[in-house]
Design an enzyme around this catalytic site. Structure first.
Site, PDB file in Angstrom:
ATOM      1  CD  GLN A  11       3.785  -1.692 -11.418  1.00  0.00           C
ATOM      2  OE1 GLN A  11       3.799  -2.004 -10.226  1.00  0.00           O
ATOM      3  NE2 GLN A  11       4.364  -0.605 -11.880  1.00  0.00           N
ATOM      4  CE1 TYR A  67      10.910  -4.168  -6.420  1.00  0.00           C
ATOM      5  CE2 TYR A  67      10.000  -2.232  -7.479  1.00  0.00           C
ATOM      6  CZ  TYR A  67      10.213  -2.982  -6.342  1.00  0.00           C
ATOM      7  OH  TYR A  67       9.747  -2.541  -5.127  1.00  0.00           O
ATOM      8  N   GLY A 115      -0.622   8.293  -6.675  1.00  0.00           N
ATOM      9  CA  GLY A 115      -0.544   7.142  -5.788  1.00  0.00           C
ATOM     10  C   GLY A 115      -1.053   7.542  -4.418  1.00  0.00           C
ATOM     11  NE  ARG A 116       3.660   9.427  -2.079  1.00  0.00           N
ATOM     12  CZ  ARG A 116       4.767  10.136  -2.010  1.00  0.00           C
ATOM     13  NH1 ARG A 116       5.413  10.198  -0.873  1.00  0.00           N
ATOM     14  NH2 ARG A 116       5.232  10.775  -3.075  1.00  0.00           N
ATOM     15  CB  CYS A 157       4.022  11.543   6.815  1.00  0.00           C
ATOM     16  SG  CYS A 157       2.722  10.289   6.712  1.00  0.00           S
ATOM     17  CB  CYS A 164       1.640   4.716   2.688  1.00  0.00           C
ATOM     18  SG  CYS A 164       2.545   5.994   1.798  1.00  0.00           S
ATOM     19  CB  CYS A 214      -3.351   6.627   4.744  1.00  0.00           C
ATOM     20  SG  CYS A 214      -3.308   8.369   4.289  1.00  0.00           S
ATOM     21  CB  ALA A 262      -5.455  12.740  18.579  1.00  0.00           C
TER      22      ALA A 262
END
Ligand SMILES: Cc1cc2nc3c(=O)[nH]c(=O)nc-3n(C[C@H](O)[C@H](O)[C@H](O)COP(=O)(O)O)c2cc1C
Length: 686
Positions: A109, A180, A351-352, A376, A379, A392, A427
């Protein structure tokens, strides 16, 4: 099954074409800036491994993150890949070669950051943009680009495309979205020029057109994708209320200028199509207004529906008869398949979704459960907010592929051991998962009757329900790995009698902060107050007949609890010691915008600058910012004043273990990113 035919997702897995490029399936990786390049803009082993892993996971075409065509003024961030000189070609070539070996096609890109160039250093240049507005987080006034500057930048894009082809990439994507430089030219909002590069749609598209025409002249058959915001979603109503300080930095007169909507985008696309663009990657929004819907439309928070903006790709595809790529919160294979089958797009981009689970595409074949991105935005927050490398929250391996082997292969243990994990939150579950993947025999004990820990309360709001995905996925993996689960099991010396373990992982989480409670009048009458987390977990409730509820604490838990309570019909007030501007300050900016929008929409009252002094069943006494003591009646009070570590595991029980590890909130309360990472690290270490 290797082809689309006969499987559950025939469109998704069928080959497709963009210009002269044959893509093996319909899944593209959307560009995600990683901060993995060097400060000089060179490719690094960590960048290569990150993308190689996604290529191995089956994505057809990886559109690599935005690469700078004009250093330094065109840069976004300090460790972005560059392509403004031939000296970057060798490493880019190696990168393309490795991605091809891993089975994917690859595109770069190309970008110029325009007004969004931001550098805090004193010697930094001013950003350049079509018109001199204030831009970006730093709200710096941009310099209006001269004609010579525009021509120079145009030539830089063309040279960069040539270099991408030379380096062996299969296509380029021109970044014309998200505020942009090229997007700034395309927008009637940020382009106020009076020359041939401003005014009419054709004039505003001129720079993009000249770039495409220039590339076409040099590379007649090279596939060109153009990324465009179908709708910028810039309108004055879509921001937070005016008294919210983040907006004060912007110029009020600008807020009344409209952005570009879909109808104009169709005109732009038709012009670019005739110049030779092969496909349009349709996103939405702009970076330029950080605290508005325009920002959230670009990279969504947790509350947005899957595939919500694919209609923009569909409208453009039908109106202009062009190939389109749909993007945005695509997490389930079925959602992607539906977007393709209803004809909104020829391709979907994730993407994510691919950061969280690089095997997303191969799982469409195998049917294995996907580790879905929960939105969330760690990132985004840590990468663009703090300038860290991409991380992530649900996939601790992301960005660490170059130094960590996969637990189930490279990490396999040669000496399996018996491991007890105490605490079934993110965790503990991640530690148990990774230890089990490596071949250890793992038992997971949780005091409460259900697993999930902090994920349970965190996922209670409908807008936050994607958090439940992580809980479900982790539990599914633990079951598949035969981890012995002991819900409702409190670890004490007696409870463990007769059992031997080699290692103990303590992941007991956090508890509501106990030291900051105010004086409580009649504390034995417990029915007029509770901890917010107790309410969210379902162990406390607002009593019948209560109408007015006070939530004490304006952080993430306080704001979310207030929304939850207000939705149930209670007249809700949030009290915070800090200013209104600090509400939800511990959230990432995009999710914060989502939550605060809900908070304001629900009419929740705010008592800011207020210090709670005393509560009783009749009234709450607090000091306001002017030092006055006030009293106000509330029927119920919920405390959301932060968390503290829950270290309550008996020393005697702990002493039985030769090896003990502590992870997650029981060390220091933080968010899912830290919980999962620490779980992963310990699981990988034992
Ligand atoms: C960490 C991160 C970095 C991003 N960097 C870029 C980028 O370099 N260029 C771009 O056009 N979009 C970028 N985006 C936007 C994504 O390409 C994508 O449009 C957006 O995240 C929504 O899709 P998703 O829900 O699949 O993530 C970025 C998004 C994230 C989360």
């Amino acid at each position: 099954m290797t082809s689309g035919a006969g499987c559950n997702f025939p469109n998704l897995l069928a080959p497709g074409r963009i210009g002269t490029l044959q893509v093996k399936n319909r899944v593209l990786m959307a560009p995600v800036s990683t901060n993995f390049a060097t400060a000089e803009g060179e490719v690094t082993p960590e960048l290569v491994s990150f993308y190689e892993r996604r290529a191995r996971g089956g994505a057809g075409l990886l559109i690599l993150e935005c690469v700078n065509v004009d250093f330094p003024r065109g840069k976004t961030g300090h460790t972005q890949m560059r392509i403004d000189s031939d000296r970057f070609v060798p490493k880019l070539h190696e990168l393309a070669e490795i991605l091809h070996e891993a089975g994917a096609s690859a595109a770069l890109q190309l970008n110029h950051s325009g007004g969004l160039y931001g550098d805090r250093s004193r010697e930094a240049l001013k950003p350049v943009a079509p018109s001199p507005f204030l831009y970006g987080k730093l709200m710096i006034e941009a310099e209006e680009a001269s004609r010579e500057e525009i021509h120079r930048i145009r030539n830089n894009f063309i040279d960069a495309a040539e270099r991408a082809a030379l380096a062996g990439f299969d296509a380029i994507e021109i970044h014309g979205a998200h505020g942009y430089l090229l997007a700034e030219f395309l927008s009637p909002w940020t382009n106020q020029r009076k020359d041939e590069y401003g005014g009419s749609v054709e004039n505003r598209t001129r720079l993009a057109l000249e770039i495409v025409q220039g590339i076409r002249k040099k590379l007649p058959c090279f596939p060109i994708i153009f990324r465009i915001s179908g709708d910028e979603f810039v309108s004055p109503e879509r921001g937070l209320p005016e008294d919210f300080a983040v907006l004060k930095a912007e110029r009020p007169e600008e807020r009344n200028l409209p952005g570009r909507g879909l109808a104009e985008t169709v005109e732009v696309v038709n012009l670019l199509k005739s110049a030779g663009v092969d496909g349009f990657h349709v996103t939405a929004g702009t970076h330029r207004l950080p605290h508005t819907f325009a920002r959230r439309a670009q990279v969504e928070g947790m509350g947005m529906e899957q595939g919500w903006k694919s209609y923009l790709a569909g409208e453009i595809r039908r109106a202009c008869n062009v190939k389109t790529v749909a993007v945005g919160v695509i997490r389930d294979h079925a959602v992607a398949e539906e977007i393709l089958s209803r004809g909104d797009a020829d391709f979907v981009a994730l993407g994510r979704g691919l950061i969280a689970d690089p095997d997303w595409v191969s799982k469409a074949r195998t049917g294995k459960p996907v580790r879905k991105c929960i939105g969330c935005n760690s990132c985004v927050q840590y990468r663009s907010g703090y300038g860290w490398k991409l991380r992530c929250a649900v996939n601790a391996m992301a960005g660490r592929e170059y130094r960590l082997g996969e637990p189930e292969t490279a990490g396999k243990t040669l000496s399996p051991r018996k491991v007890l994990v105490v605490g079934g939150g993110p965790a503990g579950m991640e530690a148990a998962r990774v230890a089990a993947l490596r071949g250890h025999r793992v038992t997971l004990a949780e005091k409460k009757p259900v697993l999930g820990g902090s994920l349970v309360a965190a996922g209670i709001l409908e807008e936050k329900s994607k958090i439940r995905w992580l809980n479900e996925w982790l539990q599914g993996e633990l079951a598949a790995l035969n981890v012995e689960l002991r819900p409702g099991f409190e670890v004490t010396e007696e409870a463990l009698s007769g059992e031997e373990f080699d290692a103990l992982v303590i992941a007991t989480g956090g508890l509501p902060e106990s030291k900051r409670l105010p004086a409580i009048h009649n504390p034995e009458e417990k029915n007029f107050f509770a901890q917010a987390t107790e309410l969210l977990e379902g162990t406390a409730a607002v009593p019948k007949g209560a109408e007015k509820v006070l939530v004490v604490g304006g952080g993430l838990i306080g704001c979310e609890t207030a929304c939850y309570i207000a939705r149930k019909g209670f007249r809700t007030t949030v009290m915070t010691r800090r200013g209104k501007d600090s509400l939800g300050a511990d959230m990432d900016p995009i999710n914060r915008y989502e939550t605060l929008s809900t908070l304001f929409k629900l009419g929740i009252e705010i008592r800011d600058g207020a210090t709670l002094v005393e509560i009783s069943p009749e009234a709450v006494r607090y000091e306001n910012g002017n030092g006055e003591t006030l009293e106000e009646p509330f029927d119920f009070i919920l405390f959301a004043q932060g968390m503290e570590p829950d270290r309550k595991i008996s020393q005697k029980a702990e002493d039985r273990f030769p090896e003990v590890y502590r992870i997650g909130d029981c060390v220091m309360p933080r968010n899912i990113l830290y919980a999962v990472y620490e779980g992963f690290s310990v699981g990988n270490k034992i």
